[in-house]
Write an enzyme that holds these catalytic residues in place. Structure first.
Site, mmCIF file in Angstrom:
data_model
loop_
_atom_site.group_PDB
_atom_site.id
_atom_site.type_symbol
_atom_site.label_atom_id
_atom_site.label_comp_id
_atom_site.label_asym_id
_atom_site.label_seq_id
_atom_site.Cartn_x
_atom_site.Cartn_y
_atom_site.Cartn_z
ATOM 1 C CG ASP A 1 -1.808 -1.164 1.342
ATOM 2 O OD1 ASP A 1 -1.541 -2.185 0.679
ATOM 3 O OD2 ASP A 1 -2.781 -1.093 2.104
ATOM 4 C CB SER B 1 -5.324 -7.308 7.121
ATOM 5 O OG SER B 1 -4.985 -6.114 7.746
ATOM 6 N NE ARG C 1 -1.716 1.947 13.517
ATOM 7 C CZ ARG C 1 -0.803 1.106 13.044
ATOM 8 N NH1 ARG C 1 0.486 1.287 13.306
ATOM 9 N NH2 ARG C 1 -1.177 0.082 12.312
ATOM 10 C CG ASP D 1 -4.708 1.568 12.654
ATOM 11 O OD1 ASP D 1 -4.817 1.733 13.879
ATOM 12 O OD2 ASP D 1 -4.272 0.526 12.150
#
Lengths: 403, 403, 403, 403
Positions: free
Chosen positions: D16, D178, D97, D126
């Site tokens: 990505d 994922s 994060r 996220d």
């Protein structure tokens, strides 16, 4: 824009929703049904509203009288939780939105509409309250929020828009304050209030006299409370709605129920509003007064926690959620024994409980004062304190042993 | 009764603690040291108190000036949590007890005492507050609570007891109300208040004028707030204690800060009290006013939760516990940016913020009103609402699919 | 000691309550009625218990089968709140006390007794749980707690006491552990457990095999859940009590449900206990599994708050209070849609949900994954985030502007 | 699209973010700086990452080692609150994060970028966590979220996109799961997990062995805890990060720390994930074990409330808010005395405290058991219970009087 055949609009008769009718027809090529909720905003606002809606292009106009239902099924369940938003705001607009939106959905299902529309602006709470109710009750219906779509962003533009279509409109170009009224309250925003360092002036208040103008003599009113609801005034039984309107009159005459606050909107910004809730202020004072007699310490604390939680849920438009139902169930359980009588003094802006009694009162003259009684022995206190502070004692003894 | 050599008594100069001195000496055969805490109860109460204590048989009398410390280190940390007990009571007596008891313990350790004594009754909260503090700070010291031991259960008995010992005493036989005063408040219990259906009368109020007797013209006062503390009045910087006494005077003159409630005592019963907190009422209104500008929605709600929890901890005498420290730490963190200025209107019993501003204000005229701006796009609202009500939508769509 | 005519004793058949019967008769000169509650403690404990009671001097012995009622009316309402005390303890003893005490009160009222007696020690929680129930249901009855009165403070003293009266007793002198069992759990205290630095050994566990001794192959069990209650096991419908006992067997065989903790007693001290709740552990895991599918974010959080509050209320013996009723009402409301099915894997001490489904599931494969769908548009997220973090944005922009 | 000159991208080296680099350059005509956060995701993931970034078109690539900071400044403050999301999830991705986003902002300010970019999808949490941090720390920077903008919505499209630009890429077409890893945990979503009625299989787990494959003999590990942080393992002092990685190895070898749940995402939908947190599970068990000894009842309950609140704040990306700071301050205060030692048994998927001790322990063998002691008199219990249940008593006596 996906195809819409028939839309039900929450119609108030004001400038915004008057313009929305032709705008919807032009932009969505659809039939527009006007839905008017009577939540006690006043007869003046409802006068000739059907004609107005039809003149603006609505195919039909329905008026639903929701006044009694609102007080009985929305306001009282809220009051039993004790919900007050950010310590001050009695949630007048917030409580009205779900009932209006629910009735609007019912209207839409009945007339076979495929869309719902409201005239709330894109920066406020009301859009969230309307659309959260729509989501909970009829997620299959499309939602149209013109204020988030169109470019008619001034009163002038709206008036021009109507004039260009020959739609009659009595709205004036200048409107300083933004207002919302129902049986419970009237709110005022905008104008001088936008500067928090400017005091609210006379024009900011609608229903209530200034405390300075209120009578120099107090008025006393006796309220009967049953399971968390005021059921009588000065000995006369009446419906929840009638209690409210009577107390609105009494309170307003004494300047009771004015609040001027800056609050956190759900959508992340702050706004300032002046709220007048004369009857509601008296009712809440009455309920809290009886609770003082009836609820034990832990129950009172939990009722306060419920009120804090409920204040956000209601403010945020979460009425039709499992969480709100759960909290209402809890509050209802606590309110069952909240029965009694209070005398409230109204004077120069204040409503104060001065007398109270209840058959379920846990207060007892005998128990609270000196002298022996059946339920309490002075010597019990020593044991209580000893155990109550035992962990403190152990903690410090430990520390002393180690040092 | 285990042997006691020297006891430090929390001495007020009143009838009860005057009798306790000889009673301790006779019943415990010990030296009695009188400890007087000046928490702002008034000069009248302190006048000649040392002589009185010695005349009653105390070997020494210590007077500790705790006024400034109480306001700075006990009251303000409490105020930052927003603690108000059962929605009304500003915790005047509760906040004073831990500081008195702590100073009493320090006195006891200094004079080498092996016991502590207080004059609180066996049905009240204060015994718990004193003894919880003793447990946390000096569990090794014996605690004597005469009211739970002796049989002198009337004023007459106490007066006779003193007379029989030739101890001079100016107390009168008749005393209708039980009172407690410090810099923050004065409380009144007993007398006609014991019947909750009887309204408080003139005699029940000590510091404040009746709203009916207050000036017909409002007074406006400007308060400067810094990190949750009032630091100036009408532009003049002053200490927390001086702010309080000045606002006490102003508030009292306008009948501000009267509360008449039935509350849940920690020891399981209810009692009724009239409280006057004129300055405190003004200060709390000021802090809440600045918070309205500065705290975001979630922070405001948490501050209210902290206040609710703290109200019980403080009322219950839990000041010196890890839990209370933790809550004070949380509140202190939230209060750091609570800085600004408010104008408060005093009128006929009410203190109302009418103007407010803050450099940390999250309110912005630009953001809150119509028209585009940098931080908010109307179209954002749609996405917000959509996700905000997504679980409602899914729930109902599911149900529809199944039916 | 005030005069007592007839006392109903919560009788277990053990050494303590066996001695209490003659002790009551001698010290209170009263008739003693033995009341035995069958809460699933096991047939062994109930065998011949009536004869034993009468042989010890009881005038009558009543045995009440409370097993089904306990699971249906006390345990499940608790489970719906999710109550787990201090993160670990499944409240086995706590939940049984109110139902025993309530049935004991009913027995007392029926036989016309004027007092109630229990055999709980003076340092534990159970005395509080029993007596709080007595206070709530029959405050007019006198309560006798021999362990707080007598001087028979060792097993030896108790055995001697019985022997001196020729009362037969099979109890042994040496009893290392203190145990309590009912359908939900068995607890073990004392012995080596008194040193928290000593690991529990084989003797500390009664019902469950050690994980090390459990089968090397997992077992899978399918549970059907309806409105927060397990109603079927592997497809077979059964009563709440039968579900529990079946899962007790299954869980115990796999070493499931062992807990070894130090907990805070209500009376201010800490104690260590080993608890075995094999079936209960499986049931709780099952309920939480279905909740994961059914409850939205806010509801789940509130359910956790309710569980936290309820854990203390139940542990503290507060079952029969308005607060507990209110919390149970709230939890019941949330549990209504908690219906579904789970497969649980039992292996070496663990019970783990490995599959779950529900017709009320808010989970949707379609919604959660990539690709467009009806309810969610990627672009909505931007608006959501923007408003969600708006106050942070405003705060920092403000600060930047000022510096 | 407004003009962007230089954007800092949170770059992982995966498919990505590799595609995002050229996409940004093409669509925003800007320089792209790659920012790589080393939060312990593994050396394999970082190998050659700078070359990869440059080959994809980045002008620069910065790698920040945040591993120690993350454990010390983000994970431990969270652990002290006890935060566990929805009863199970140890917040591994959530905690990482804010620190990544903060370091990314710092990088952007240093290189003079005017925009920030991340590769999070438009349906996940996220994006909210990243952008909430951006809002709090640098609201002036533009945020670009390609997944909400572009039409490259499949792996195939992304691979084609890169191939068309001759950008080398080793990613395979097929990627079932994922995943996200850091020092604290690895998460797995997608594939068979999308059906909640399908059990997770071997492929769903990355770090840990299956309990069935774990050693048949338990391992015991001794952890030293100081003020809420694990500071030593088996007697050897080490840094927070080193403790974590060592316990990751130990735990993984015993199959410890597997969680398979359906959770509520912040954005309103549910998702299913498998999480492995071997070391974290052990550390949390250790902290809770010492807390059992040290925290009193009320403190323990408040710590649980803080954990519940913090779990939502952290999950929701609210780390850099005044509310989160306040809660961390409260938890820090409670954790100060949480010092001691525990022995943990690792066996077949479980980590269990079997021994524990603390110099601050409130547990005392002497106090908890039979026999007299200094701090507790059996007779105290009567008074305690009497007052504790006084309101129940009064309530029922009242009712009886009235009926």
């Amino acid at each position: 824009m996906s195809k819409v055949n028939k839309v039900v609009l929450a119609y108030s008769g004001g400038l915004d929703t008057s313009a929305i009718i032709p705008w919807l027809k032009e932009n969505y090529d659809c039939e527009v049904v006007a839905f008017v909720a009577d939540v006690g905003q006043g007869e003046q606002e409802l006068e000739g509203i059907e004609q107005k809606a039809l003149a603006s292009g609505a195919s039909q106009c329905f008026i639903a009288d929701l006044k009694h239902e609102m007080v009985a099924d929305y306001i009282y369940p809220s009051l039993k939780t004790g919900a007050v938003y950010e310590g001050k705001y009695l949630l007048g607009t917030s409580m009205a939105r779900p009932i209006i939106a629910k009735a609007q959905v019912e209207c839409a299902l009945e007339v076979g509409a495929d869309a719902l529309c409201h005239g709330c602006t894109g920066k406020g709470n009301d859009q969230v309250r309307f659309e959260s109710t729509f989501s909970a009750l009829a997620p299959q219906l499309k939602v149209i929020a013109p204020w988030r779509e169109w470019d008619l962003t001034s009163r002038e533009a709206l008036l021009d828009y109507l004039a260009a279509r020959d739609i009659p409109c009595t709205a004036s170009l200048e409107k300083i304050y933004s207002r919302d009224a129902n049986a419970w309250h009237v709110s005022t925003e905008g104008g001088v209030l936008e500067d928090t360092w400017t005091a609210a002036n006379q024009d900011c208040w609608v229903w209530t006299v200034a405390p300075e103008e209120a009578p120099n003599t107090p008025e006393f009113v006796t309220l009967g409370v049953q399971s968390g609801e005021v059921v009588s005034v000065d000995g006369e039984s009446m419906s929840p709605y009638d209690v409210l309107t009577l107390l609105n009159d009494k309170g307003a005459a004494h300047g009771v129920g004015r609040i001027d606050i800056v609050e956190n909107r759900l959508v992340g910004m702050k706004s300032r509003g002046c709220y007048e809730t004369p009857g509601g202020t008296i009712i809440m004072e009455a309920l809290r007064g009886v609770e003082q007699l009836v609820l034990d310490k832990e129950s009172y604390q939990f009722r306060e926690e419920l009120g804090l939680k409920a204040s956000h849920l209601i403010y945020d438009g979460r009425w039709f959620t499992p969480l709100c139902q759960s909290i209402v169930a809890a509050a209802n359980s606590l309110a069952a024994p909240v029965t009694g009588e209070v005398v409230i003094k109204l004077y120069k802006g204040q409503a104060t409980v001065v007398q109270k009694r209840s058959t379920n009162s846990l207060y007892s003259e005998d128990f609270a004062t000196f002298g022996d009684d059946d339920v309490y022995d002075h010597s019990h206190a020593e044991g209580f304190i000893r155990l109550y502070s035992l962990s403190s004692r152990i903690r410090t003894l430990n520390k002393q042993k180690q040092s």
